[in-house]
Design a protein around this motif. Structure first.
Motif, mmCIF file in Angstrom:
data_model
loop_
_atom_site.group_PDB
_atom_site.id
_atom_site.type_symbol
_atom_site.label_atom_id
_atom_site.label_comp_id
_atom_site.label_asym_id
_atom_site.label_seq_id
_atom_site.Cartn_x
_atom_site.Cartn_y
_atom_site.Cartn_z
ATOM 1 N N VAL A 34 -9.216 12.613 -6.279
ATOM 2 C CA VAL A 34 -9.780 13.846 -5.537
ATOM 3 C C VAL A 34 -9.755 13.654 -3.989
ATOM 4 O O VAL A 34 -9.915 14.670 -3.221
ATOM 5 N N HIS A 35 -9.578 12.345 -3.526
ATOM 6 C CA HIS A 35 -9.321 12.208 -1.857
ATOM 7 C C HIS A 35 -8.595 11.258 -1.599
ATOM 8 O O HIS A 35 -8.911 10.321 -2.261
ATOM 9 N N LEU A 36 -7.456 11.457 -0.952
ATOM 10 C CA LEU A 36 -6.630 10.675 -0.368
ATOM 11 C C LEU A 36 -6.502 10.503 1.195
ATOM 12 O O LEU A 36 -6.470 11.526 1.825
ATOM 13 N N ASP A 37 -6.773 9.264 1.635
ATOM 14 C CA ASP A 37 -6.532 9.242 3.268
ATOM 15 C C ASP A 37 -5.098 8.320 3.603
ATOM 16 O O ASP A 37 -5.825 7.071 3.702
ATOM 17 N N ARG A 38 -4.206 8.565 3.544
ATOM 18 C CA ARG A 38 -3.180 7.725 3.740
ATOM 19 C C ARG A 38 -3.325 6.679 4.849
ATOM 20 O O ARG A 38 -2.993 5.522 5.158
ATOM 21 N N ILE A 58 1.154 7.406 -6.301
ATOM 22 C CA ILE A 58 0.247 8.372 -6.517
ATOM 23 C C ILE A 58 1.132 9.657 -6.176
ATOM 24 O O ILE A 58 0.985 10.708 -6.933
ATOM 25 N N ALA A 59 1.667 9.807 -5.234
ATOM 26 C CA ALA A 59 2.590 11.135 -4.846
ATOM 27 C C ALA A 59 3.368 11.603 -5.820
ATOM 28 O O ALA A 59 3.423 12.701 -6.074
ATOM 29 N N VAL A 99 -5.999 5.919 6.820
ATOM 30 C CA VAL A 99 -7.161 5.264 6.658
ATOM 31 C C VAL A 99 -6.582 3.935 5.881
ATOM 32 O O VAL A 99 -6.931 2.645 6.222
ATOM 33 N N ALA A 100 -6.030 4.162 4.942
ATOM 34 C CA ALA A 100 -5.529 3.125 4.032
ATOM 35 C C ALA A 100 -4.522 2.220 4.618
ATOM 36 O O ALA A 100 -4.611 0.728 4.525
ATOM 37 N N LEU A 101 -3.423 2.834 5.115
ATOM 38 C CA LEU A 101 -2.691 1.999 5.835
ATOM 39 C C LEU A 101 -3.043 1.266 7.085
ATOM 40 O O LEU A 101 -2.592 0.093 7.401
ATOM 41 N N GLN A 102 -4.085 1.767 7.574
ATOM 42 C CA GLN A 102 -4.680 1.171 8.872
ATOM 43 C C GLN A 102 -5.385 -0.228 8.264
ATOM 44 O O GLN A 102 -5.279 -1.002 8.904
ATOM 45 N N GLN A 103 -6.095 -0.152 7.069
ATOM 46 C CA GLN A 103 -6.634 -1.321 6.509
ATOM 47 C C GLN A 103 -5.705 -2.303 6.246
ATOM 48 O O GLN A 103 -5.942 -3.371 6.515
ATOM 49 N N THR A 110 0.648 -1.149 0.067
ATOM 50 C CA THR A 110 0.040 -0.103 -0.147
ATOM 51 C C THR A 110 0.839 1.262 0.057
ATOM 52 O O THR A 110 0.643 2.216 -0.625
ATOM 53 N N THR A 111 1.904 1.356 0.847
ATOM 54 C CA THR A 111 2.834 2.487 0.790
ATOM 55 C C THR A 111 3.415 2.711 -0.702
ATOM 56 O O THR A 111 3.471 3.737 -0.935
ATOM 57 N N ALA A 112 3.789 1.623 -1.290
ATOM 58 C CA ALA A 112 4.379 1.571 -2.700
ATOM 59 C C ALA A 112 3.462 2.475 -3.598
ATOM 60 O O ALA A 112 3.648 3.199 -4.341
ATOM 61 N N PHE A 113 2.171 1.946 -3.525
ATOM 62 C CA PHE A 113 1.170 2.513 -4.376
ATOM 63 C C PHE A 113 0.892 4.071 -3.628
ATOM 64 O O PHE A 113 0.779 4.781 -4.782
#
Lengths: 96, 490
Positions: free
Chosen positions: B46-50, B35-36, B52-56, B28-31
């Motif tokens: 339009v919306h990123l929540d790093r 994106i960055a 929340v994604a890393l928690q999942q 997930t960090t790689a993707f």
């Protein structure tokens, strides 16, 4: 189909859309062109053809009328532009 | 530069996750890093929540460490179009109208993604309320094609297509009302599928045209699309139009070639208006099928020339009704200046909606208005039945229909924005599948001389997604188009 400015304003009122004079002008041009284009459907003989409102034939589905949790009020009101914690607030509808 | 992880195929990623060679947090960090690196130029999200994604991702890793059973997409990042509701995350449909709206519930497809163990990595840009064919109608910013950033990626699922094409996510979800998955997939050189109407739940999909809308997958290859559809498809009591039929295990059969495949070639999709380089690539793809033993047969879809007109009356009529809910009362934008309730509605809607949304609401209201409804709306519904009838006849003779996805490769930003009608015509080959309710997919089949991707469209009878995936995979394994990366992702 010959549309008038009057006609466009009437449709905007039905759609509850506030439009500027410039928007009326450009909508008149766009809608005239699109209605002109869709006029091609008049070439199709549709005598006796049933309108098709859906791609799958729908039928009624019955279920038990059971009590289930619904959205809690604070969550339902959370996205409201204005609320008082119990109701959605709107401008006065009936004077007096 | 693309990280080595982001360029791996989906099946490799799944293998590495399952063998614990790779952790979802690192993946997930790689993707997120990809994106960055790229998205400032592409505008796919339009919306990123790093967090929340890393928690999942961390949750998936923890479950794996504990030896718990895992879903089929465990730890795989998936980007989702900003039209799907996810609890606690903004859902704007790329509209000023829904700025700040945070849904209190998950769409069924989002709930299913979570059940499958997927990591929702971000929300993707789109044409406002899914109305558009270029991604330029976003109220925030346009999305650009990674093969040539001066060009459009297609729409309306512009961001979901670009996220996968530029390897900023291995999978994504879009929605397709007249071609909004297949057209951007074709123009971005990836795989995209619109399932049969009723195959995937629409609960929590913010409505544009309810009798045509369907959620579907984007992937870099056919197997990925099969896996993602398998995860999201199925009956849902919360959507009365979802169909109660078992979901085949598409990903298990995708590699089985179809013996005696009969492919219909619709004469009307190879007529005037089709760019020569697109026609050449599509015909070459048909030759590949022939070399695999498939039989090519000419078929006729005589009413297809009426599909765009039919669509723009039906879709806009439904939209005018669906979008009546945006009144500035329960959620969404409310104007600041007004003297009455009526003025509040009109000003809020006038300020909140963009030009194309207003245009379509106006057309729909007109087509449904007293004195015109029979001439426009009902007439379109009658022609819709004739369009479906053309397909029914064709599918009595062939298994799938193959042709181009779009008449041309990606056009330039701004090229069609001043002429709505010419923009509408870019959906000419995809639109009838929505009217008829059929499944359709786009797979990469070549490039123009300028290096722009070209898509092959395959369509089948209702609920024949399995056949589509198998037919698509037969071609894919003979070619390497789907392995090519856009210049900016190298």
């Amino acid at each position: 189909m010959q549309l008038s400015h009057e006609h466009v304003r009437k449709v905007a009122a039905l759609a509850r859309l506030k439009v500027t004079d410039a928007e009326v002008e450009s909508l008149l041009g766009d809608l005239t062109a699109i209605l002109d284009y869709v006029g091609v459907l008049n070439d199709v003989d549709t005598t006796g053809v049933q309108p098709m409102v859906h791609a799958v034939e729908l039928h009624d589905v019955l279920r038990q009328d059971t009590v289930a949790a619904s959205l809690p009020r604070p969550e339902a009101l959370d996205n409201a532009p204005r609320s008082d914690g119990e109701y959605f607030l709107v401008p006065t509808i009936i004077e007096g | 530069m693309l990280s080595p992880i982001a360029s791996l195929s989906l099946s490799t990623l799944i293998e590495k996750l399952q063998s614990a060679e790779l952790r979802s947090v690192d993946l997930t960090t790689a993707f997120m890093d990809s994106i960055a690196d790229h998205d400032a130029r592409l505008g796919a999200f339009v919306h990123l929540d790093r967090d929340v994604a890393l928690q999942q991702a961390a949750d998936v890793d923890a479950k794996r460490d504990a030896g718990e059973s895992q879903g089929p997409l465990a730890g795989i990042p998936v980007a989702v179009k900003d039209v799907l509701c996810m609890k606690g995350q903004p859902a704007t449909c790329a509209s000023r109208m829904l700025k700040g709206f945070v849904p209190p519930y998950d769409a069924t497809v989002i709930a299913k993604l979570k059940q499958a163990g997927a990591v929702v990595i971000g929300r993707t840009n789109m044409d406002e309320f899914a109305m558009g064919s270029s991604g330029e109608n976003s109220a925030f910013h346009p999305t650009r094609n990674p093969w040539d950033t001066e060009r459009i990626p297609g729409g309306s699922s512009s961001g979901s297509a670009v996220a996968v094409a530029a390897r900023m996510a291995p999978l994504s979800l879009g929605s397709d009302t007249g071609g909004s998955i297949r057209q951007p997939a074709g123009l971005c050189g990836i795989v995209g599928m619109k399932p049969t109407y009723g195959r995937v739940s629409r609960y929590g999909l913010i409505a544009y045209a309810s009798s045509l809308d369907q959620v579907g997958p984007f992937a870099t290859d056919v197997t990925g699309a099969a896996l993602l559809l398998e995860a999201i498809a199925g009956h849902d009591p919360l959507d009365s139009t979802s169909v109660n039929k078992p979901v085949p295990e598409y990903s298990k059969t995708v590699d089985h070639p179809l013996a005696g495949l009969k492919i219909g070639v619709p004469v009307e999709h190879f007529a005037e208006g089709l760019a020569p380089d697109v026609e050449k690539a599509v015909r070459a793809a048909l030759e590949v099928y022939k070399s695999l033993g498939a039989e090519l047969k000419e078929v006729h879809l005589p009413h297809s020339k009426y599909a765009v007109a039919t669509y723009y009356l039906i879709a806009t009529s439904e939209a005018s009704s669906n979008l009546a809910r945006y009144d500035g009362v329960h959620y969404g934008h409310r104007a600041e200046k007004f003297d009455s309730l009526g003025e509040m509605y009109e000003a809020s809607r006038g300020e909140g909606f963009g030009d194309e949304v207003k245009r379509r609401i106006m057309l729909g209201v007109f087509a449904l208005s007293a004195g015109y409804a029979d001439k426009y709306y009902t007439k379109a519904l009658q022609v819709r039945r004739l369009i479906r009838g053309d397909f029914d006849s064709a599918f009595r003779e062939v298994d799938v229909i193959a042709g181009p996805v779009t008449p041309t490769a990606a056009f330039k930003l701004g090229e069609k924005t001043s002429d709505p009608l010419s923009m509408y015509l870019s959906d000419i080959y995809t639109i009838s599948a929505n009217l008829a309710g059929l499944p359709g997919m786009s797979i990469p089949c070549g490039f123009t001389a300028e290096g722009l991707p070209i898509g092959l469209q395959l369509q089948a009878a209702p609920f024949e997604e399995e056949r589509l995936f198998r037919a698509a995979r037969m071609y894919e394994r003979e070619t390497d188009w789907h392995t090519r990366l856009p210049p900016m992702a190298h």
